[in-house]
Design a protein around this motif. Structure first.
Motif, mmCIF file in Angstrom:
data_model
loop_
_atom_site.group_PDB
_atom_site.id
_atom_site.type_symbol
_atom_site.label_atom_id
_atom_site.label_comp_id
_atom_site.label_asym_id
_atom_site.label_seq_id
_atom_site.Cartn_x
_atom_site.Cartn_y
_atom_site.Cartn_z
ATOM 1 N N GLY A 53 0.774 -1.229 0.000
ATOM 2 C CA GLY A 53 0.000 0.000 0.000
ATOM 3 C C GLY A 53 0.808 1.282 0.000
ATOM 4 O O GLY A 53 0.241 2.368 0.179
ATOM 5 N N PHE A 54 2.121 1.189 -0.211
ATOM 6 C CA PHE A 54 2.933 2.405 -0.274
ATOM 7 C C PHE A 54 2.567 3.223 -1.511
ATOM 8 O O PHE A 54 1.993 2.708 -2.473
ATOM 9 C CB PHE A 54 4.419 2.044 -0.296
ATOM 10 N N ALA A 233 14.431 8.393 6.034
ATOM 11 C CA ALA A 233 14.906 7.746 7.253
ATOM 12 C C ALA A 233 14.689 6.240 7.158
ATOM 13 O O ALA A 233 13.925 5.753 6.321
ATOM 14 C CB ALA A 233 14.167 8.290 8.475
ATOM 15 N N HIS A 234 15.363 5.522 8.023
ATOM 16 C CA HIS A 234 15.127 4.098 8.189
ATOM 17 C C HIS A 234 14.100 3.901 9.309
ATOM 18 O O HIS A 234 13.810 4.828 10.075
ATOM 19 C CB HIS A 234 16.430 3.381 8.531
ATOM 20 N N VAL A 235 13.588 2.702 9.398
ATOM 21 C CA VAL A 235 12.584 2.433 10.420
ATOM 22 C C VAL A 235 12.759 0.999 10.921
ATOM 23 O O VAL A 235 13.106 0.089 10.154
ATOM 24 C CB VAL A 235 11.153 2.675 9.871
ATOM 25 N N VAL A 236 12.561 0.824 12.213
ATOM 26 C CA VAL A 236 12.519 -0.507 12.829
ATOM 27 C C VAL A 236 11.285 -0.516 13.723
ATOM 28 O O VAL A 236 11.268 0.095 14.791
ATOM 29 C CB VAL A 236 13.777 -0.796 13.674
ATOM 30 N N VAL A 237 10.234 -1.194 13.267
ATOM 31 C CA VAL A 237 8.991 -1.221 14.027
ATOM 32 C C VAL A 237 8.669 -2.669 14.417
ATOM 33 O O VAL A 237 8.760 -3.586 13.592
ATOM 34 C CB VAL A 237 7.817 -0.593 13.235
ATOM 35 N N ARG A 238 8.361 -2.850 15.699
ATOM 36 C CA ARG A 238 7.946 -4.157 16.210
ATOM 37 C C ARG A 238 6.748 -3.950 17.141
ATOM 38 O O ARG A 238 6.399 -2.822 17.478
ATOM 39 C CB ARG A 238 9.094 -4.836 16.971
ATOM 40 N N GLU A 239 6.145 -5.017 17.605
ATOM 41 C CA GLU A 239 4.933 -4.901 18.412
ATOM 42 C C GLU A 239 5.184 -4.208 19.734
ATOM 43 O O GLU A 239 4.272 -3.595 20.301
ATOM 44 C CB GLU A 239 4.313 -6.280 18.620
ATOM 45 N N THR A 240 6.404 -4.296 20.257
ATOM 46 C CA THR A 240 6.758 -3.593 21.489
ATOM 47 C C THR A 240 8.042 -2.803 21.271
ATOM 48 O O THR A 240 8.838 -3.114 20.381
ATOM 49 C CB THR A 240 6.978 -4.570 22.659
ATOM 50 N N GLU A 241 8.243 -1.776 22.107
ATOM 51 C CA GLU A 241 9.480 -0.989 22.009
ATOM 52 C C GLU A 241 10.693 -1.860 22.308
ATOM 53 O O GLU A 241 11.734 -1.754 21.642
ATOM 54 C CB GLU A 241 9.440 0.198 22.964
ATOM 55 N N ALA A 242 10.587 -2.725 23.279
ATOM 56 C CA ALA A 242 11.716 -3.595 23.618
ATOM 57 C C ALA A 242 12.109 -4.477 22.442
ATOM 58 O O ALA A 242 13.302 -4.656 22.155
ATOM 59 C CB ALA A 242 11.361 -4.448 24.836
ATOM 60 N N VAL A 311 12.837 4.054 15.660
ATOM 61 C CA VAL A 311 12.755 2.733 16.283
ATOM 62 C C VAL A 311 11.694 2.770 17.388
ATOM 63 O O VAL A 311 11.715 3.648 18.254
ATOM 64 C CB VAL A 311 14.114 2.329 16.885
ATOM 65 N N GLY A 312 10.777 1.805 17.342
ATOM 66 C CA GLY A 312 9.783 1.749 18.409
ATOM 67 C C GLY A 312 8.617 0.851 18.071
ATOM 68 O O GLY A 312 8.619 0.144 17.053
ATOM 69 N N ASP A 313 7.618 0.888 18.929
ATOM 70 C CA ASP A 313 6.390 0.144 18.666
ATOM 71 C C ASP A 313 5.529 0.952 17.688
ATOM 72 O O ASP A 313 5.847 2.096 17.369
ATOM 73 C CB ASP A 313 5.663 -0.189 19.963
ATOM 74 N N PRO A 314 4.443 0.388 17.172
ATOM 75 C CA PRO A 314 3.648 1.101 16.171
ATOM 76 C C PRO A 314 3.175 2.475 16.631
ATOM 77 O O PRO A 314 3.195 3.440 15.846
ATOM 78 C CB PRO A 314 2.478 0.153 15.910
ATOM 79 N N ASP A 315 2.757 2.608 17.861
ATOM 80 C CA ASP A 315 2.302 3.906 18.361
ATOM 81 C C ASP A 315 3.440 4.922 18.374
ATOM 82 O O ASP A 315 3.254 6.086 18.018
ATOM 83 C CB ASP A 315 1.733 3.768 19.775
ATOM 84 N N ALA A 347 4.144 -1.894 6.677
ATOM 85 C CA ALA A 347 2.852 -1.900 5.988
ATOM 86 C C ALA A 347 1.748 -2.457 6.866
ATOM 87 O O ALA A 347 0.590 -2.024 6.790
ATOM 88 C CB ALA A 347 2.959 -2.707 4.693
ATOM 89 N N ARG A 348 2.062 -3.402 7.724
ATOM 90 C CA ARG A 348 1.053 -4.010 8.596
ATOM 91 C C ARG A 348 0.788 -3.187 9.852
ATOM 92 O O ARG A 348 -0.354 -3.042 10.288
ATOM 93 C CB ARG A 348 1.483 -5.432 8.976
#
Length: 360
Positions: A53-54, A233-242, A311-315, A347-348
């Motif tokens: 969807g980009f 920028a780059h991005v690192v997104v996961r379900e939690t910040e940790a 870097v962080g969680d989705p929020d 994307a998710r």
């Protein structure tokens, strides 16, 4: 400036990145034959971005690295249904009338969805001082825009002397596509104010981004122009910040310092003002590599150019992007490692929550 709530912000363009320049890794600085630039690998990244969807995809350009940008764009264009391509061109590599014709052809192949990333880097085998290099860039932007707008050129400049009618073919819209352009030096800023449509920035602290936007608006206004603003920028997104921080640290877990320095030195713009600023940001960061909340500079240890990741969680990632949007950023060019896997994660987790669409 008073920050606007997300619901009051205009839509933003969200682009991904296809690693045409040998810049894809599971572990930064550790070559992986399965992630090396090839038509097939870069095609798969672009198709994942369309499926995710980009709005657009940056196709970078580098001489000694990877594969050719314009040839790749022509090969991938018929495979796409709605995605735009942000095709990078290096000023001076090609004669302007021929380049204009190639870009118009690409725009037709894409159904009018071409955008252009203007790069003012030195060409292979050439070292040109900043002032003349950016003056050449301004001339090229003027010539390309005129020819792609279907207008004749009668130009006697420092680098080009041309008197020529436009090519017979036209872009789908009948006018030149948007020119995206970045650079932090005084010469680069003036060039952007004169000829760019979208001024691109590399990662920096919020207050620095705000200052650059305000400066560039003043410069463009003084020339009777307006600019829009983008952020690479780059991005690192996961379900939690940790989990996101752990994933970021894993990227560097096999990096040899000398290998990282060698990667940074390969780039033709490795000594630019923008690259120096990325190094300053990294050197001034806290011990964990974070320059400010959720802005991690560790990624710049193994690449030139944009040297930090959100870097962080989705929020948290969404909030960071919205903070940039509140400053006037309308276009994001994002990437992550490996590029196809991180494209899917963003994307998710984040993209459906952004009000986004292609710039027009």
């Amino acid at each position: 400036m008073t920050a606007l709530p997300p619901t009051a912000l205009p839509p933003c363009e969200v682009s991904w990145f296809s690693a045409l320049c040998d810049d894809d890794y599971e572990f930064l600085g550790v070559p992986d034959a399965g992630l090396a630039s090839s038509f097939e690998h870069c095609r798969d990244i672009v198709l994942a971005a369309e499926a995710g969807g980009f709005d657009n995809v940056l196709l970078p350009s580098g001489y000694g690295l990877g594969i050719d940008t314009l040839a790749f764009a022509g090969g991938i264009a018929p495979m796409l249904k709605r995605l735009r391509l942000l095709t990078a061109i290096r000023c001076g590599e090609m004669w302007p009338p021929q380049l204009a014709r190639q870009l118009i052809t690409l725009d037709q192949m894409l159904g009018g969805r071409l955008t252009v990333n203007i790069i003012s880097s030195d060409m292979p085998g050439e070292t040109l001082a900043s002032g003349p290099r950016y003056r050449r860039t301004v001339e090229l932007m003027h010539l390309l825009r005129t020819l792609m707008n279907g207008q004749p050129v009668d130009h006697a400049g420092e680098f080009y002397t041309l008197k020529i009618d436009p090519p017979r073919i036209r872009t789908v819209s009948g006018r030149a596509p948007l020119f995206y352009f970045g650079g932090l030096s005084e010469d680069a800023r003036e060039a952007a104010a004169q000829g760019a449509d979208v001024y691109l920035m590399w990662p920096d602290k919020i207050e620095a981004v705000k200052a650059i936007v305000e400066d560039m608006r003043r410069r463009a206004t003084a020339r009777g122009r307006t600019l829009r603003f983008g952020y690479r920028a780059h991005v690192v997104v996961r379900e939690t910040e940790a989990a996101a921080r752990t994933a970021a640290e894993r990227l560097l877990s096999r990096l040899d310092a000398d290998a990282g320095a060698a990667i940074r030195a390969k780039s033709l713009d490795s000594a630019s003002v923008g690259v120096r600023r990325q190094a300053e940001l990294r050197e001034a960061a806290a011990g964990d590599g974070y320059a400010e909340a959720n802005l991690w500079t560790g990624i710049g240890r193994a690449r030139s150019g944009a040297g930090a990741a959100i870097v962080g969680d989705p929020d948290q990632v969404l909030a960071k992007l919205n903070a940039y949007r509140a400053l006037g950023i309308e276009a994001f060019i994002l990437s992550g490692y490996p590029h196809q896997a991180e494209c899917d994660l963003f994307a998710r987790h984040v993209l459906p929550r952004l009000d986004h669409g292609a710039l027009v």
